[in-house]
Design a protein around this motif. Structure first.
Motif, PDB file in Angstrom:
ATOM      1  N   GLU A 176       0.563  -1.178  -0.061  1.00 54.54           N
ATOM      2  CA  GLU A 176       0.073  -0.173   0.116  1.00 54.54           C
ATOM      3  C   GLU A 176       0.968   1.533   0.052  1.00 54.54           C
ATOM      4  O   GLU A 176       0.931   1.887  -0.666  1.00 54.54           O
ATOM      5  CB  GLU A 176      -0.784   0.093   1.186  1.00 54.54           C
ATOM      6  CG  GLU A 176      -1.568   1.656   1.481  1.00 54.54           C
ATOM      7  CD  GLU A 176      -2.454   1.389   2.435  1.00 54.54           C
ATOM      8  OE1 GLU A 176      -2.905   2.170   2.793  1.00 54.54           O
ATOM      9  OE2 GLU A 176      -2.676   0.128   3.223  1.00 54.54           O
ATOM     10  N   GLY A 219      -1.459  -0.919 -14.086  1.00 55.14           N
ATOM     11  CA  GLY A 219      -1.666  -2.380 -12.367  1.00 55.14           C
ATOM     12  C   GLY A 219      -0.410  -2.628 -12.994  1.00 55.14           C
ATOM     13  O   GLY A 219       0.532  -2.695 -12.294  1.00 55.14           O
ATOM     14  N   GLU A 256       1.277  -9.297 -10.017  1.00 56.46           N
ATOM     15  CA  GLU A 256       0.064  -8.774 -10.258  1.00 56.46           C
ATOM     16  C   GLU A 256      -1.076  -9.158  -8.883  1.00 56.46           C
ATOM     17  O   GLU A 256      -1.836  -8.513  -8.510  1.00 56.46           O
ATOM     18  CB  GLU A 256      -0.587  -8.697 -11.483  1.00 56.46           C
ATOM     19  CG  GLU A 256       0.714  -8.569 -12.223  1.00 56.46           C
ATOM     20  CD  GLU A 256       0.053  -9.231 -13.910  1.00 56.46           C
ATOM     21  OE1 GLU A 256      -0.925  -8.780 -14.058  1.00 56.46           O
ATOM     22  OE2 GLU A 256       0.710  -9.268 -14.114  1.00 56.46           O
ATOM     23  N   GLY A 257      -1.350  -9.931  -8.582  1.00 58.77           N
ATOM     24  CA  GLY A 257      -1.947 -10.710  -7.662  1.00 58.77           C
ATOM     25  C   GLY A 257      -2.533 -10.181  -6.032  1.00 58.77           C
ATOM     26  O   GLY A 257      -2.553 -10.111  -5.788  1.00 58.77           O
ATOM     27  N   VAL A 258      -0.974  -9.046  -5.771  1.00 59.63           N
ATOM     28  CA  VAL A 258      -0.675  -8.189  -4.146  1.00 59.63           C
ATOM     29  C   VAL A 258      -1.518  -6.702  -4.586  1.00 59.63           C
ATOM     30  O   VAL A 258      -2.104  -6.360  -4.420  1.00 59.63           O
ATOM     31  CB  VAL A 258       0.280  -8.105  -4.161  1.00 59.63           C
ATOM     32  CG1 VAL A 258       0.863  -7.360  -2.630  1.00 59.63           C
ATOM     33  CG2 VAL A 258       1.009  -9.546  -3.643  1.00 59.63           C
ATOM     34  N   TYR A 307      -3.271  -5.602  -8.158  1.00 60.50           N
ATOM     35  CA  TYR A 307      -4.201  -5.490  -8.026  1.00 60.50           C
ATOM     36  C   TYR A 307      -5.240  -5.318  -7.185  1.00 60.50           C
ATOM     37  O   TYR A 307      -6.195  -4.186  -6.808  1.00 60.50           O
ATOM     38  CB  TYR A 307      -4.459  -6.006  -9.097  1.00 60.50           C
ATOM     39  CG  TYR A 307      -4.165  -5.806 -10.442  1.00 60.50           C
ATOM     40  CD1 TYR A 307      -5.095  -5.118 -11.230  1.00 60.50           C
ATOM     41  CD2 TYR A 307      -2.996  -6.467 -10.898  1.00 60.50           C
ATOM     42  CE1 TYR A 307      -4.177  -3.999 -12.092  1.00 60.50           C
ATOM     43  CE2 TYR A 307      -3.022  -6.094 -12.544  1.00 60.50           C
ATOM     44  CZ  TYR A 307      -3.393  -5.037 -13.406  1.00 60.50           C
ATOM     45  OH  TYR A 307      -2.307  -4.725 -14.216  1.00 60.50           O
ATOM     46  N   PRO A 308      -5.136  -6.356  -6.275  1.00 62.19           N
ATOM     47  CA  PRO A 308      -6.263  -5.897  -5.193  1.00 62.19           C
ATOM     48  C   PRO A 308      -5.886  -4.801  -3.915  1.00 62.19           C
ATOM     49  O   PRO A 308      -7.379  -4.035  -3.570  1.00 62.19           O
ATOM     50  CB  PRO A 308      -5.738  -7.321  -3.962  1.00 62.19           C
ATOM     51  CG  PRO A 308      -5.274  -8.465  -4.810  1.00 62.19           C
ATOM     52  CD  PRO A 308      -4.682  -7.564  -6.172  1.00 62.19           C
ATOM     53  N   VAL A 309      -4.358  -4.266  -3.597  1.00 61.55           N
ATOM     54  CA  VAL A 309      -4.343  -3.110  -3.237  1.00 61.55           C
ATOM     55  C   VAL A 309      -5.027  -1.580  -4.695  1.00 61.55           C
ATOM     56  O   VAL A 309      -5.393  -1.876  -3.827  1.00 61.55           O
ATOM     57  CB  VAL A 309      -2.401  -2.491  -2.670  1.00 61.55           C
ATOM     58  CG1 VAL A 309      -2.435  -1.539  -2.346  1.00 61.55           C
ATOM     59  CG2 VAL A 309      -2.391  -4.004  -2.393  1.00 61.55           C
ATOM     60  N   HIS A 320      -7.281  -1.971  -5.577  1.00 61.82           N
ATOM     61  CA  HIS A 320      -9.016  -1.995  -5.349  1.00 61.82           C
ATOM     62  C   HIS A 320      -9.497  -1.767  -4.441  1.00 61.82           C
ATOM     63  O   HIS A 320     -10.698  -1.125  -4.180  1.00 61.82           O
ATOM     64  CB  HIS A 320      -9.350  -3.363  -5.932  1.00 61.82           C
ATOM     65  CG  HIS A 320      -9.022  -3.793  -7.955  1.00 61.82           C
ATOM     66  ND1 HIS A 320      -9.494  -4.896  -7.592  1.00 61.82           N
ATOM     67  CD2 HIS A 320      -8.991  -2.484  -8.525  1.00 61.82           C
ATOM     68  CE1 HIS A 320      -8.613  -5.186  -9.311  1.00 61.82           C
ATOM     69  NE2 HIS A 320      -9.062  -3.669  -9.988  1.00 61.82           N
ATOM     70  N   MET A 321      -8.707  -1.784  -3.664  1.00 69.19           N
ATOM     71  CA  MET A 321      -9.062  -1.309  -1.989  1.00 69.19           C
ATOM     72  C   MET A 321      -9.222   0.248  -1.881  1.00 69.19           C
ATOM     73  O   MET A 321      -9.744   0.975  -1.204  1.00 69.19           O
ATOM     74  CB  MET A 321      -8.258  -2.326  -1.083  1.00 69.19           C
ATOM     75  CG  MET A 321      -8.368  -1.743   0.504  1.00 69.19           C
ATOM     76  SD  MET A 321      -7.519  -0.951   1.104  1.00 69.19           S
ATOM     77  CE  MET A 321      -6.102  -1.093   1.435  1.00 69.19           C
ATOM     78  N   ARG A 333     -11.803   1.539  -3.845  1.00 70.44           N
ATOM     79  CA  ARG A 333     -12.688   1.962  -3.154  1.00 70.44           C
ATOM     80  C   ARG A 333     -12.547   3.141  -1.495  1.00 70.44           C
ATOM     81  O   ARG A 333     -14.094   3.298  -1.306  1.00 70.44           O
ATOM     82  CB  ARG A 333     -13.328   0.354  -1.898  1.00 70.44           C
ATOM     83  CG  ARG A 333     -14.039  -0.920  -3.239  1.00 70.44           C
ATOM     84  CD  ARG A 333     -14.695  -1.922  -2.496  1.00 70.44           C
ATOM     85  NE  ARG A 333     -13.206  -2.695  -1.971  1.00 70.44           N
ATOM     86  CZ  ARG A 333     -12.363  -3.073  -2.207  1.00 70.44           C
ATOM     87  NH1 ARG A 333     -12.478  -3.402  -3.030  1.00 70.44           N
ATOM     88  NH2 ARG A 333     -11.245  -3.915  -1.500  1.00 70.44           N
TER      89      ARG A 333
END
Length: 113
Positions: A15, A29, A48-50, A52-54, A56-57, A60
């Motif tokens: 983050e 990304g 990317e699996g780490v 992209y969720p960051v 998106h969070m 939001r």
């Protein structure tokens, strides 16, 4: 040896890195994945699996905004920092600096017999 480059204590660092790198310019990304690796001298390698969720969070929660753009026939989502994201970055960076100084102090202290 990704394990050597991404120790367990890195919780929260993705983050911080994402926010810091988006401070000066927008990125998509995969570009962020590459930028993190380059900026850390390949010490931190996040997939990317780490990332992209960051992203998106953070979007939001209002720390990032996104926009879609077609580049070379491919659709990419570019992310940029919002004012809220700038405040969040300052807060996280201050905490991280305080922790880093504390750990450096312990590492620099002479050992007692």
């Amino acid at each position: 040896m990704a394990r050597d480059r991404n120790p367990n204590f890195l919780n929260g660092v993705p983050e911080l890195l994402v926010l810091q790198l988006l401070k000066d310019r927008e990125m998509y990304g995969y570009e962020l994945v590459q930028a993190i690796q380059a900026a850390t001298g390949e010490t931190i390698v996040l997939g990317e699996g780490v990332v992209y969720p960051v992203l998106h969070m953070l979007e939001r929660e209002g720390a990032l905004r996104s926009r879609r753009q077609t580049v070379g026939g491919r659709s990419r989502i570019y992310y940029s920092l919002t004012p809220h994201g700038g405040l969040r970055l300052a807060e996280i960076a201050q905490s991280w600096s305080r922790i880093a100084r504390a750990v450096a102090g312990v590492l620099g202290e002479p050992r007692h017999a």
